[in-house]
Design a protein around this motif. Structure first.
Motif, PDB file in Angstrom:
ATOM      1  N   VAL A  31       0.604  -1.070  -0.090  1.00 50.90           N
ATOM      2  CA  VAL A  31       0.260  -0.087  -0.233  1.00 50.90           C
ATOM      3  C   VAL A  31       0.900   1.044  -0.164  1.00 50.90           C
ATOM      4  O   VAL A  31       2.412   1.500   0.126  1.00 50.90           O
ATOM      5  CB  VAL A  31      -0.830  -0.037   1.440  1.00 50.90           C
ATOM      6  CG1 VAL A  31      -2.068  -1.096   1.141  1.00 50.90           C
ATOM      7  CG2 VAL A  31      -0.174  -0.171   2.488  1.00 50.90           C
ATOM      8  N   THR A  32       0.264   2.677  -0.451  1.00 46.76           N
ATOM      9  CA  THR A  32       1.014   3.401  -0.509  1.00 46.76           C
ATOM     10  C   THR A  32       1.052   4.032   1.403  1.00 46.76           C
ATOM     11  O   THR A  32       0.376   3.701   1.933  1.00 46.76           O
ATOM     12  CB  THR A  32      -0.101   4.841  -0.591  1.00 46.76           C
ATOM     13  OG1 THR A  32      -0.978   4.553  -0.179  1.00 46.76           O
ATOM     14  CG2 THR A  32       0.071   4.226  -2.350  1.00 46.76           C
ATOM     15  N   ALA A  33       2.823   4.592   2.181  1.00 49.97           N
ATOM     16  CA  ALA A  33       2.970   5.612   2.744  1.00 49.97           C
ATOM     17  C   ALA A  33       1.342   6.308   3.428  1.00 49.97           C
ATOM     18  O   ALA A  33       0.632   7.130   3.042  1.00 49.97           O
ATOM     19  CB  ALA A  33       3.977   5.748   3.356  1.00 49.97           C
ATOM     20  N   GLY A  34       1.147   5.417   5.240  1.00 52.96           N
ATOM     21  CA  GLY A  34       0.046   6.343   5.277  1.00 52.96           C
ATOM     22  C   GLY A  34      -0.754   5.611   5.822  1.00 52.96           C
ATOM     23  O   GLY A  34      -2.042   6.360   5.875  1.00 52.96           O
ATOM     24  N   THR A  35      -1.397   4.434   4.824  1.00 47.28           N
ATOM     25  CA  THR A  35      -3.114   4.242   4.478  1.00 47.28           C
ATOM     26  C   THR A  35      -3.072   3.343   5.820  1.00 47.28           C
ATOM     27  O   THR A  35      -2.457   3.184   6.833  1.00 47.28           O
ATOM     28  CB  THR A  35      -2.245   3.106   3.554  1.00 47.28           C
ATOM     29  OG1 THR A  35      -2.454   3.304   2.530  1.00 47.28           O
ATOM     30  CG2 THR A  35      -4.054   1.850   3.077  1.00 47.28           C
ATOM     31  N   ASP A  36      -4.198   3.465   5.993  1.00 51.78           N
ATOM     32  CA  ASP A  36      -4.953   2.774   7.444  1.00 51.78           C
ATOM     33  C   ASP A  36      -5.287   1.670   7.566  1.00 51.78           C
ATOM     34  O   ASP A  36      -5.874   1.006   6.169  1.00 51.78           O
ATOM     35  CB  ASP A  36      -6.216   3.950   8.083  1.00 51.78           C
ATOM     36  CG  ASP A  36      -6.704   3.191   9.405  1.00 51.78           C
ATOM     37  OD1 ASP A  36      -6.112   2.597   9.480  1.00 51.78           O
ATOM     38  OD2 ASP A  36      -7.762   3.695   9.378  1.00 51.78           O
ATOM     39  N   ASN A  53       9.072  -1.572   8.778  1.00 53.20           N
ATOM     40  CA  ASN A  53       9.823  -0.930   7.888  1.00 53.20           C
ATOM     41  C   ASN A  53       9.689  -0.523   6.517  1.00 53.20           C
ATOM     42  O   ASN A  53      10.304  -0.555   5.269  1.00 53.20           O
ATOM     43  CB  ASN A  53      11.074  -1.357   7.717  1.00 53.20           C
ATOM     44  CG  ASN A  53      12.017  -0.980   9.187  1.00 53.20           C
ATOM     45  OD1 ASN A  53      11.357   0.063  10.097  1.00 53.20           O
ATOM     46  ND2 ASN A  53      12.375  -2.134   9.937  1.00 53.20           N
ATOM     47  N   SER A  54       8.331  -0.911   6.478  1.00 56.53           N
ATOM     48  CA  SER A  54       7.374  -1.833   4.675  1.00 56.53           C
ATOM     49  C   SER A  54       6.433  -1.472   4.564  1.00 56.53           C
ATOM     50  O   SER A  54       5.703  -1.039   5.800  1.00 56.53           O
ATOM     51  CB  SER A  54       7.864  -2.880   3.663  1.00 56.53           C
ATOM     52  OG  SER A  54       7.223  -3.828   4.394  1.00 56.53           O
ATOM     53  N   ASP A  73      -7.448   3.075  -3.807  1.00 51.92           N
ATOM     54  CA  ASP A  73      -6.264   3.506  -5.009  1.00 51.92           C
ATOM     55  C   ASP A  73      -5.011   4.187  -4.028  1.00 51.92           C
ATOM     56  O   ASP A  73      -3.924   3.554  -4.685  1.00 51.92           O
ATOM     57  CB  ASP A  73      -6.932   5.227  -4.774  1.00 51.92           C
ATOM     58  CG  ASP A  73      -7.644   5.520  -6.378  1.00 51.92           C
ATOM     59  OD1 ASP A  73      -7.615   5.023  -6.549  1.00 51.92           O
ATOM     60  OD2 ASP A  73      -8.573   6.212  -6.019  1.00 51.92           O
ATOM     61  N   SER A  74      -5.139   3.350  -2.868  1.00 52.21           N
ATOM     62  CA  SER A  74      -3.577   3.212  -2.021  1.00 52.21           C
ATOM     63  C   SER A  74      -3.290   1.901  -1.891  1.00 52.21           C
ATOM     64  O   SER A  74      -2.804   1.385  -1.351  1.00 52.21           O
ATOM     65  CB  SER A  74      -4.261   3.711   0.182  1.00 52.21           C
ATOM     66  OG  SER A  74      -5.509   1.985   0.171  1.00 52.21           O
ATOM     67  N   VAL A  75      -4.192   0.649  -2.277  1.00 54.86           N
ATOM     68  CA  VAL A  75      -3.146  -0.961  -3.072  1.00 54.86           C
ATOM     69  C   VAL A  75      -2.053  -0.604  -4.443  1.00 54.86           C
ATOM     70  O   VAL A  75      -2.649  -0.027  -5.249  1.00 54.86           O
ATOM     71  CB  VAL A  75      -4.232  -1.783  -3.332  1.00 54.86           C
ATOM     72  CG1 VAL A  75      -3.122  -3.104  -3.422  1.00 54.86           C
ATOM     73  CG2 VAL A  75      -4.795  -1.271  -1.684  1.00 54.86           C
ATOM     74  N   VAL A  76      -1.393  -1.104  -4.060  1.00 52.87           N
ATOM     75  CA  VAL A  76       0.042  -1.008  -5.380  1.00 52.87           C
ATOM     76  C   VAL A  76      -0.115  -2.176  -6.176  1.00 52.87           C
ATOM     77  O   VAL A  76       0.121  -2.127  -6.775  1.00 52.87           O
ATOM     78  CB  VAL A  76       1.485  -0.208  -4.866  1.00 52.87           C
ATOM     79  CG1 VAL A  76       2.426  -0.280  -5.654  1.00 52.87           C
ATOM     80  CG2 VAL A  76       0.800   1.051  -3.969  1.00 52.87           C
TER      81      VAL A  76
END
Length: 87
Positions: A31-36, A53-54, A73-76
Motif C-alpha cells: 500500500v501507499t505510505a500512511g494507508t490505514d 519498515n515497509s 487507490d491506496s493499494v499498489v
C-alpha cells in the motif's frame, strides 16, 4: 495498464473452483505510505501481520475479495504469499 494483482495470485484465482471461492488465500498487500489498515479490513483483508519498515501487509483474502481490495487507490500491488527460495 498494469494490473495490481500478481501473476501467481491470478493463476491461483483462475484455478479455484466455485466451491473454493471462499477459501482464504495468503497474500501480501503493498500500500501507499500512511494507508490505514482498517480500509483494507473493510474490504475483507484478514490482517495477520504488518511490517514496520515497509508498506506491506500480510493477510488472507477470498477469491471474491481480491478485486475489491485491488480497486482501492491506496493499494499498489497484491501478491501471493508463498514460500520463497534463495538462489
Amino acid at each position: 495498464m498494469m494490473t495490481k494483482i500478481s501473476n501467481e495470485l491470478l493463476k491461483r484465482i483462475n484455478e479455484a473452483t466455485i466451491a473454493e471461492s471462499q477459501r482464504e488465500i495468503p497474500v501480501i498487500v503493498t500500500v501507499t505510505a500512511g494507508t490505514d489498515p482498517a480500509v483494507l479490513e473493510e474490504k475483507g483483508l484478514k490482517i495477520q501481520r504488518t511490517f514496520q519498515n515497509s508498506s506491506d501487509i500480510a493477510g488472507t483474502l477470498t477469491v471474491a475479495e481480491v478485486n475489491p481490495v485491488a480497486a482501492l487507490d491506496s493499494v499498489v500491488a497484491i501478491d501471493y504469499d508463498g514460500t520463497a527460495w534463495a538462489l
